[in-house]
Structures are given as C-alpha cells and as structure tokens.
Design a protein around this motif. Structure first.
Motif, PDB file in Angstrom:
ATOM      1  N   VAL A 225       4.481 -52.249  31.887  1.00  0.00           N
ATOM      2  CA  VAL A 225       4.428 -52.151  33.345  1.00  0.00           C
ATOM      3  C   VAL A 225       3.902 -53.471  33.901  1.00  0.00           C
ATOM      4  CG1 VAL A 225       2.120 -51.111  33.287  1.00  0.00           C
ATOM      5  CG2 VAL A 225       3.567 -50.801  35.299  1.00  0.00           C
ATOM      6  N   VAL A 226       4.501 -53.925  34.981  1.00  0.00           N
ATOM      7  CA  VAL A 226       4.053 -55.151  35.650  1.00  0.00           C
ATOM      8  C   VAL A 226       2.970 -54.781  36.661  1.00  0.00           C
ATOM      9  CG1 VAL A 226       4.729 -57.094  37.100  1.00  0.00           C
ATOM     10  CG2 VAL A 226       6.296 -56.239  35.350  1.00  0.00           C
ATOM     11  N   VAL A 227       1.777 -55.328  36.472  1.00  0.00           N
ATOM     12  CA  VAL A 227       0.667 -55.011  37.378  1.00  0.00           C
ATOM     13  C   VAL A 227       0.320 -56.176  38.293  1.00  0.00           C
ATOM     14  CG1 VAL A 227      -0.329 -53.305  35.817  1.00  0.00           C
ATOM     15  CG2 VAL A 227      -1.065 -55.699  35.647  1.00  0.00           C
ATOM     16  N   PHE A 228       0.931 -57.335  38.054  1.00  0.00           N
ATOM     17  CA  PHE A 228       0.604 -58.510  38.865  1.00  0.00           C
ATOM     18  C   PHE A 228       1.756 -59.488  38.769  1.00  0.00           C
ATOM     19  CE2 PHE A 228      -1.203 -62.745  39.479  1.00  0.00           C
ATOM     20  CZ  PHE A 228      -2.015 -62.573  40.598  1.00  0.00           C
ATOM     21  N   GLU A 229       2.158 -60.068  39.905  1.00  0.00           N
ATOM     22  CA  GLU A 229       3.195 -61.100  39.940  1.00  0.00           C
ATOM     23  C   GLU A 229       2.738 -62.221  40.853  1.00  0.00           C
ATOM     24  OE1 GLU A 229       7.462 -59.799  40.065  1.00  0.00           O
ATOM     25  OE2 GLU A 229       6.573 -57.849  40.529  1.00  0.00           O
ATOM     26  N   ALA A 230       3.024 -63.456  40.445  1.00  0.00           N
ATOM     27  CA  ALA A 230       2.644 -64.598  41.269  1.00  0.00           C
ATOM     28  C   ALA A 230       3.615 -65.745  41.045  1.00  0.00           C
ATOM     29  CB  ALA A 230       1.221 -65.052  40.943  1.00  0.00           C
ATOM     30  N   ARG A 231       3.719 -66.578  42.069  1.00  0.00           N
ATOM     31  CA  ARG A 231       4.482 -67.830  41.990  1.00  0.00           C
ATOM     32  C   ARG A 231       3.504 -68.941  42.353  1.00  0.00           C
ATOM     33  NH1 ARG A 231       7.832 -66.813  45.737  1.00  0.00           N
ATOM     34  NH2 ARG A 231       9.157 -65.581  44.362  1.00  0.00           N
ATOM     35  N   VAL A 232       3.365 -69.953  41.471  1.00  0.00           N
ATOM     36  CA  VAL A 232       2.309 -70.952  41.608  1.00  0.00           C
ATOM     37  C   VAL A 232       2.917 -72.338  41.707  1.00  0.00           C
ATOM     38  CG1 VAL A 232       0.198 -71.878  40.587  1.00  0.00           C
ATOM     39  CG2 VAL A 232       0.807 -69.495  40.196  1.00  0.00           C
ATOM     40  N   ARG A 233       2.475 -73.107  42.678  1.00  0.00           N
ATOM     41  CA  ARG A 233       2.860 -74.513  42.748  1.00  0.00           C
ATOM     42  C   ARG A 233       2.177 -75.280  41.618  1.00  0.00           C
ATOM     43  NH1 ARG A 233       5.321 -75.871  47.382  1.00  0.00           N
ATOM     44  NH2 ARG A 233       4.731 -78.063  47.150  1.00  0.00           N
ATOM     45  N   ASP A 234       2.559 -76.516  41.448  1.00  0.00           N
ATOM     46  CA  ASP A 234       2.015 -77.324  40.356  1.00  0.00           C
ATOM     47  C   ASP A 234       0.587 -77.760  40.692  1.00  0.00           C
ATOM     48  OD1 ASP A 234       4.355 -77.149  38.857  1.00  0.00           O
ATOM     49  OD2 ASP A 234       5.275 -78.790  39.972  1.00  0.00           O
ATOM     50  N   ASP A 235      -0.306 -76.789  40.597  1.00  0.00           N
ATOM     51  CA  ASP A 235      -1.704 -76.985  40.965  1.00  0.00           C
ATOM     52  C   ASP A 235      -2.556 -76.215  39.949  1.00  0.00           C
ATOM     53  OD1 ASP A 235      -4.295 -76.380  42.125  1.00  0.00           O
ATOM     54  OD2 ASP A 235      -3.521 -77.071  44.044  1.00  0.00           O
ATOM     55  N   VAL A 236      -3.324 -76.952  39.133  1.00  0.00           N
ATOM     56  CA  VAL A 236      -4.090 -76.325  38.057  1.00  0.00           C
ATOM     57  C   VAL A 236      -5.104 -75.333  38.609  1.00  0.00           C
ATOM     58  CG1 VAL A 236      -5.749 -76.775  36.213  1.00  0.00           C
ATOM     59  CG2 VAL A 236      -3.749 -78.240  36.469  1.00  0.00           C
ATOM     60  N   ASP A 237      -5.787 -75.703  39.684  1.00  0.00           N
ATOM     61  CA  ASP A 237      -6.789 -74.796  40.242  1.00  0.00           C
ATOM     62  C   ASP A 237      -6.149 -73.507  40.750  1.00  0.00           C
ATOM     63  OD1 ASP A 237      -8.845 -76.559  39.690  1.00  0.00           O
ATOM     64  OD2 ASP A 237      -8.734 -77.527  41.661  1.00  0.00           O
ATOM     65  N   ARG A 238      -4.954 -73.642  41.327  1.00  0.00           N
ATOM     66  CA  ARG A 238      -4.268 -72.448  41.831  1.00  0.00           C
ATOM     67  C   ARG A 238      -3.831 -71.553  40.675  1.00  0.00           C
ATOM     68  NH1 ARG A 238      -5.251 -69.720  45.695  1.00  0.00           N
ATOM     69  NH2 ARG A 238      -4.489 -67.831  44.729  1.00  0.00           N
ATOM     70  N   LEU A 239      -3.371 -72.158  39.593  1.00  0.00           N
ATOM     71  CA  LEU A 239      -2.975 -71.371  38.422  1.00  0.00           C
ATOM     72  C   LEU A 239      -4.179 -70.655  37.838  1.00  0.00           C
ATOM     73  CD1 LEU A 239      -0.963 -70.471  36.280  1.00  0.00           C
ATOM     74  CD2 LEU A 239      -1.403 -72.617  35.055  1.00  0.00           C
ATOM     75  N   ARG A 240      -5.298 -71.353  37.747  1.00  0.00           N
ATOM     76  CA  ARG A 240      -6.516 -70.717  37.225  1.00  0.00           C
ATOM     77  C   ARG A 240      -6.884 -69.505  38.084  1.00  0.00           C
ATOM     78  NH1 ARG A 240      -9.509 -74.679  37.700  1.00  0.00           N
ATOM     79  NH2 ARG A 240      -9.501 -75.502  35.573  1.00  0.00           N
ATOM     80  N   ALA A 241      -6.791 -69.658  39.398  1.00  0.00           N
ATOM     81  CA  ALA A 241      -7.126 -68.553  40.297  1.00  0.00           C
ATOM     82  C   ALA A 241      -6.177 -67.374  40.103  1.00  0.00           C
ATOM     83  CB  ALA A 241      -7.089 -69.032  41.749  1.00  0.00           C
ATOM     84  N   GLU A 242      -4.904 -67.651  39.868  1.00  0.00           N
ATOM     85  CA  GLU A 242      -3.937 -66.557  39.682  1.00  0.00           C
ATOM     86  C   GLU A 242      -4.157 -65.848  38.342  1.00  0.00           C
ATOM     87  OE1 GLU A 242      -2.373 -65.388  41.957  1.00  0.00           O
ATOM     88  OE2 GLU A 242      -1.734 -66.917  43.380  1.00  0.00           O
ATOM     89  N   LEU A 243      -4.507 -66.590  37.308  1.00  0.00           N
ATOM     90  CA  LEU A 243      -4.803 -65.946  36.031  1.00  0.00           C
ATOM     91  C   LEU A 243      -6.049 -65.071  36.149  1.00  0.00           C
ATOM     92  CD1 LEU A 243      -4.046 -68.686  33.336  1.00  0.00           C
ATOM     93  CD2 LEU A 243      -2.576 -66.845  34.175  1.00  0.00           C
ATOM     94  N   ASP A 244      -7.049 -65.544  36.892  1.00  0.00           N
ATOM     95  CA  ASP A 244      -8.231 -64.716  37.127  1.00  0.00           C
ATOM     96  C   ASP A 244      -7.861 -63.458  37.901  1.00  0.00           C
ATOM     97  OD1 ASP A 244      -9.930 -66.478  35.798  1.00  0.00           O
ATOM     98  OD2 ASP A 244     -10.473 -67.570  37.632  1.00  0.00           O
ATOM     99  N   ALA A 245      -6.984 -63.607  38.896  1.00  0.00           N
ATOM    100  CA  ALA A 245      -6.558 -62.453  39.690  1.00  0.00           C
ATOM    101  C   ALA A 245      -5.773 -61.468  38.834  1.00  0.00           C
ATOM    102  CB  ALA A 245      -5.720 -62.916  40.885  1.00  0.00           C
ATOM    103  N   ALA A 246      -4.959 -61.991  37.926  1.00  0.00           N
ATOM    104  CA  ALA A 246      -4.200 -61.112  37.034  1.00  0.00           C
ATOM    105  C   ALA A 246      -5.144 -60.308  36.155  1.00  0.00           C
ATOM    106  CB  ALA A 246      -3.248 -61.944  36.180  1.00  0.00           C
ATOM    107  N   ARG A 247      -6.166 -60.965  35.640  1.00  0.00           N
ATOM    108  CA  ARG A 247      -7.139 -60.254  34.794  1.00  0.00           C
ATOM    109  C   ARG A 247      -7.872 -59.194  35.602  1.00  0.00           C
ATOM    110  NH1 ARG A 247     -12.397 -60.689  32.740  1.00  0.00           N
ATOM    111  NH2 ARG A 247     -12.545 -60.408  30.460  1.00  0.00           N
ATOM    112  N   ASP A 248      -8.247 -59.550  36.841  1.00  0.00           N
ATOM    113  CA  ASP A 248      -8.936 -58.588  37.697  1.00  0.00           C
ATOM    114  C   ASP A 248      -8.032 -57.409  38.052  1.00  0.00           C
ATOM    115  OD1 ASP A 248     -11.136 -60.244  37.629  1.00  0.00           O
ATOM    116  OD2 ASP A 248     -10.737 -61.159  39.588  1.00  0.00           O
ATOM    117  N   ALA A 249      -6.708 -57.627  38.054  1.00  0.00           N
ATOM    118  CA  ALA A 249      -5.759 -56.558  38.359  1.00  0.00           C
ATOM    119  C   ALA A 249      -5.514 -55.645  37.164  1.00  0.00           C
ATOM    120  CB  ALA A 249      -4.433 -57.159  38.836  1.00  0.00           C
ATOM    121  N   GLY A 250      -6.157 -55.955  36.039  1.00  0.00           N
ATOM    122  CA  GLY A 250      -6.021 -55.102  34.859  1.00  0.00           C
ATOM    123  C   GLY A 250      -4.993 -55.555  33.864  1.00  0.00           C
ATOM    124  N   ALA A 251      -4.441 -56.758  34.040  1.00  0.00           N
ATOM    125  CA  ALA A 251      -3.437 -57.241  33.099  1.00  0.00           C
ATOM    126  C   ALA A 251      -4.055 -57.419  31.712  1.00  0.00           C
ATOM    127  CB  ALA A 251      -2.829 -58.556  33.576  1.00  0.00           C
TER     128      ALA A 251
END
Length: 403
Positions: A225-251
C-alpha cells in the motif's frame, strides 16, 4: 559491494535490506474493503449455507407422495397459500395441497419437494387449484440447510488472495470483517526539478512525472500500500524533509526515482551516500544506476530517473519481495522462439521490451533506450538476454518475463 555489480548480487543485497518487512502483523478490515487482501487465518462461517431449506425454483411446494400419481396423468391440488422470498416463517403445508413458492423462499414444514412452474398448468375456471403434470421425488428442487456449508466450517482458507467471489461467500456467511495480513507500507518519491504533475502545462525543459504514477501503481500491484507520495526538486534539504515525512506517515520502505547518477544535482546520492548508502551500477540495460540505503532505519531503494529503467528496476529488485510477503505468485518466466535476430551489449544483461506474435514467438518492440515508455506500454513481456550473449538468431530460444 563494488561500484559495478551483477543483477543477482544487487537483488540479494536489496532482499537483505527488505528482510525485516517479512513478518507481517494482522488487521481486521471490512469485507467490502478486503478485495485483493490475503487472509491471515481460516475463516469460519458462523451460519449454515443456506441457513434454511429453500426453493431452487419458482413453482409449487408439495408432498412428493401427493404428486406421485402424476406419472399416470395430471394431478390437481388445491393451492393453500403462497411463500415469497421474504422474512417470516411459512405456515406448514397441509396434506393434499400445494403452496405457490418463489425461488429462494423457505420451504414450509411438511413439504418435501418443489414442482417447477413449467411442470404445472392453471386449472381453467379455478384459480385456487393447480394441475401438476409430472411427479417429483422427495428433495426435488429443495436446497437443504447447510447443503453448501455447515455452520462452523471454513468458508475461506488462510493465505488466500481475496477476489469478489470470496467476498460474496464471506458476506453470505454473515461476516462483516476479515482478518488479513497487514500490507507493507511504501512511500514513492520522484526526484528532478524538471518534473511536473501529469496534465500540467509544460514550460521549457519540463516533463510530466511518469515515475510517480508508475511506481505507485506497481507497489499496489505487488500487494503493498502506498502511504506517502512526493515529487522533489533537486534540493537535498527538501529530499531529507520528504523522507522524514514519509517515515512519520508510517512508511516502512521508500522507493525513489532519479538522482543517483554520477553527474551534478544527484540529490539521492548526495543525501544518502554520506550515510553509508551503496550507489553504483548494475550490469544490466536499461537500469544500470542503482542505489540502496537505510535512512533512519527505513530501507530506501533508489532507481534511475528514466521511466523504463525505474519500472524495470522495481520489478526486478523490489516487487519479488513485496509479492512474496503479500502471498502473491512470482512473475512467470517462459522460453520462446525469437521471431527475428537481435544483438545485445556484451557484459550487461539486456531486458528488451517485446510481445508475442501470432505464432507465439517473441518480437522485440522498440529499441533498448530507457526513455521509450510507449514501447513498454505496447509490450507484454521482457526478453532477457544474458551478459555473455551478444547475438541471437531467429528461431533461437530466449527467456521472457511476463509483464
């Protein structure tokens, strides 16, 4: 692992990273929401199926002894009532009478057979009687209680992928919930400043994000099941934030696309490699660049950004584990004759898009380019050419994987 590895070596490495996902807890879901889920234990029916004696046909409920003489000619019986497929207990059948009955209606006490309406005639001038044209043995067109399933018997086995017919049986048993295996929770992250939502007006240098749609769909097809989806620009800090959000979403697992090659703006590499990620190349085409890491204890499997490479990589390295956890069968592998010659790159395992022709032979669709999404859409199999094979002739056998 080294910077360049074989397909099997990388597949084994990814399996090891995903090994912690295998022991799945269970959860209860509504029967109406259980399509495609896997039963976690035997499912018992709390009631008999059917729960009461009922008629298999529209017709007349009778005592078989009262119509036995119809073997020698019609028997006329008075109609003492009518039973519809509706709540309530019908009156017992009086000897020497018939009761009009509908399909599924409860057979009254005293009746032991049903005469289909096709085997009767109306009595002219007497709407309260029926002419029975043929005899019926005891039990004819009567469905006994429990003739399908006894109360307490298993209506569904464990480890079953639930289809509509299984849900119908559960509902017929009066069940409202089923105990199923919990699905693996996956996040899908596309990277690339050039990506926009499909359907958005394209500016200069922009392309629709096919990977987000493709990988999310592939995750679901593999039983997760997909619990989180994101599209990230080429920005390391933004990617880090999305991975943290994915973990917080239960991924429990993240699959990414793009950002793992050797050039600039490779955000997945830049973020994860300092954390111990393996980012390198697999001896395959398409799909050479690959990555695998653990981010805050969460596996992250990185695929190339080209859509064909991303989809192929998922099917090779992640889908087998997810399908096994979900109790789904592995992708089928076959050997087919080639309809025409082909050439391949030495030292790399080629996965060529293809289809079966009218004669059942394998035909290559499009070229080897990893951007040819239309060719992949027109294919129904992948032709697998080993690393040490550079050419195959028409009529030779090739391994194919069903898409």
């Amino acid at each position: 692992m080294s910077a360049r590895v074989g397909v099997e070596e990388h597949a084994a490495f990814v399996r090891s990273l995903l090994s912690g996902l295998g022991a799945r807890p269970t959860e209860r879901v509504a029967v109406a929401d259980a399509l495609g889920r896997i039963t976690a234990s035997p499912v018992e029916s709390p009631i008999a199926l059917p729960p009461f004696r009922n008629s298999q046909m529209d017709g007349f409920a009778v005592r078989a002894a009262d119509v036995a003489a119809a073997a020698d000619g019609p028997v006329v019986l008075p109609i003492s009532g009518e039973v519809a497929a509706a709540p309530g207990l019908p009156e017992p059948l009086a000897p020497g009478t018939a009761v009009r009955i509908m399909t599924g209606a409860q057979v009254p006490e005293g009746a032991d057979a049903v005469v289909p309406v096709e085997d009767t005639e109306a009595v002219v001038g007497d709407s309260d009687s029926v002419r029975v044209l043929a005899p019926r043995a005891p039990g004819a067109f009567v469905r006994d209680a429990g003739s399908d399933l006894a109360a307490g018997d298993d209506v569904l086995p464990p480890g079953l992928k639930l289809g509509s017919r299984h849900l119908a049986a559960a509902a017929a048993s009066g069940l409202t919930e089923l105990l199923v295996r919990e699905r693996v929770r996956v996040a899908v992250v596309s990277t690339g400043s050039e990506l926009v939502s499909p359907g958005a007006e394209l500016g200069a240098g922009e392309i629709p994000d096919a990977n987000g749609v493709a990988l999310a769909s592939a995750v679901r097809a593999a039983g997760a099941v997909v619990v989180f989806e994101a599209r990230v620009r080429d920005d390391v800090d933004r990617l880090r934030a999305e991975l943290d959000a994915a973990r917080d979403a239960g991924a429990e697992l993240v699959v990414t696309s793009g950002g793992i090659s050797k050039g600039a703006y490779e955000v997945v590499r830049e973020l994860l490699e300092p954390l111990g990620a393996w980012v390198g190349s697999v001896a395959m085409q398409p799909g050479g660049p690959q990555a695998a890491a653990a981010y805050r204890g969460m596996p992250v499997i990185g695929f190339p950004g080209n859509p064909v490479s991303a989809q192929l990589s998922f099917e090779l390295f992640v889908a087998p584990t997810l399908r096994a956890i979900a109790g789904l069968p592995a992708a089928s592998v076959d050997r087919l004759e080639l309809a025409e010659p082909l050439v391949s790159v030495a030292g790399r395992r080629q996965y060529l898009r293809g289809r079966r022709d009218e004669a059942g032979r394998a035909v290559v669709v499009g070229g080897p380019g990893s951007h040819l999404v239309a060719a992949l859409a027109a294919s129904d199999l992948l032709l697998v050419v080993p690393e040490d094979v550079t050419a195959l002739g028409a009529g030779e056998l090739v391994d194919v994987v069903a898409l």
